[in-house]
Design an enzyme around this catalytic site. Sequence first.
Site, PDB file in Angstrom:
ATOM      1  N   PRO A   2      27.770 -13.045  32.856  1.00 41.29           N
ATOM      2  CA  PRO A   2      27.348 -11.647  32.845  1.00 41.29           C
ATOM      3  C   PRO A   2      28.269 -10.802  31.966  1.00 41.29           C
ATOM      4  CG  PRO A   2      27.325 -12.543  35.072  1.00 41.29           C
ATOM      5  CD  PRO A   2      28.002 -13.565  34.208  1.00 41.29           C
ATOM      6  N   GLU A   3      27.659  -9.862  31.242  1.00 43.98           N
ATOM      7  CA  GLU A   3      28.429  -9.032  30.321  1.00 43.98           C
ATOM      8  C   GLU A   3      28.506  -7.599  30.840  1.00 43.98           C
ATOM      9  OE1 GLU A   3      27.994  -9.885  26.229  1.00 43.98           O
ATOM     10  OE2 GLU A   3      27.077 -11.823  26.578  1.00 43.98           O
ATOM     11  N   LYS A  51      33.899  -5.773  32.579  1.00 47.22           N
ATOM     12  CA  LYS A  51      33.215  -6.734  33.443  1.00 47.22           C
ATOM     13  C   LYS A  51      33.712  -6.675  34.888  1.00 47.22           C
ATOM     14  CE  LYS A  51      32.567  -9.913  29.559  1.00 47.22           C
ATOM     15  NZ  LYS A  51      32.716 -11.292  29.073  1.00 47.22           N
ATOM     16  N   ARG A 241      28.622 -21.086  25.148  1.00 43.72           N
ATOM     17  CA  ARG A 241      29.884 -20.534  24.671  1.00 43.72           C
ATOM     18  C   ARG A 241      29.996 -20.626  23.160  1.00 43.72           C
ATOM     19  NH1 ARG A 241      31.631 -16.946  27.108  1.00 43.72           N
ATOM     20  NH2 ARG A 241      33.800 -17.282  26.591  1.00 43.72           N
TER      21      ARG A 241
END
Length: 254
Positions: A2-3, A51, A241
Site C-alpha cells: 500500500p502506498e 505510509k 518490486r
Amino acid sequence: MPEGDTVYRAAARLDSALAGKELTRSDFRVPRYATLDLRGQQVESVGSYGKHLFVRTPAVSIHTHLKMEGEWRVYRPGQRWTKPAFTARLVLAAEDAEAVGFSLGLVEVLRRADEHTAVDHLGPDLLGPNWDAAEAVRRLAQHPDQPIGLALLDQRNLAGIGNIYRSEICFLRRVHPATPVAAIADLPALVDEAHRILTKATHDPPWHPLAYGRQRRPCRRCATTLVVHLLGDDTTTRAERGIYFCPRCQPSSA
C-alpha cells in the site's frame, strides 16, 4: 505494498467512523499491548503521514503501518468480517462502528507528545497539509549518485511513494529509473509530478497505471514493449518490486 494514497484514504475512513466518539472496545492482538484497554477514551482524530497511520486519543497515539499486506476495514457492529479473524491485529470499536486492522506490519502505542518520533526521520509528506517541495528536492539532491528509481522509494527523501508510483513518475517524466539523481534535468519538475500523481490518485481514484504492471504490453506513447527491471540494491526478485518503464521513451543514460 500500500502506498501513501491508500493510507490517506484509510485514515479518512477511520476518521469518519471514529473521530469524536468514545471507544467501547479496544483489542490489541499483539503481545506487547495485549492487556492495554482504551475503553472510555475518545478518539480525537485519525490521520496519516506518508505510509504511517495514527489514531489519536487525548492520551495516546496508536501508530500503525500496513507494510506489504496490511489493511484497515470498517464494519457495522455485529457485521461479519470479510477477512479471516486470525489476521486481525487491532480492533477499535465505538457504539456504531468497528474498525479492524488486518495483517498490520506495525502496531505501537505512543504518548501523544511522542508521536513525532515515528515520523521525524521521514521527508515531506506528499499528501500532507505542509507539503514542502523544495525540501524534497533538497533531500533528493543530497544523494546525487543514487538512481532516481531508488531515491523515490526512500521515505527519508519524500514520504508516500511506493513501487507503483515510482514507475509512473519516471514514465511520465521520460526518465530511465537508473538515472542518477544528479543527472535529472529538472528535479523540481519531477518532484512536482510526484505530488500531482499522488494527489490525483488520492482524490480522484482510481488511478490507471501507464507503466506499472504492464510488462510485455505496448507503451501508450510509442507502442514499444514495456519492460520490468530490478535496480542496484533491490533485494527481491518479485515482479511487484521491479520498476516498469519504456526502453524507448525512457532511454538509459549509461
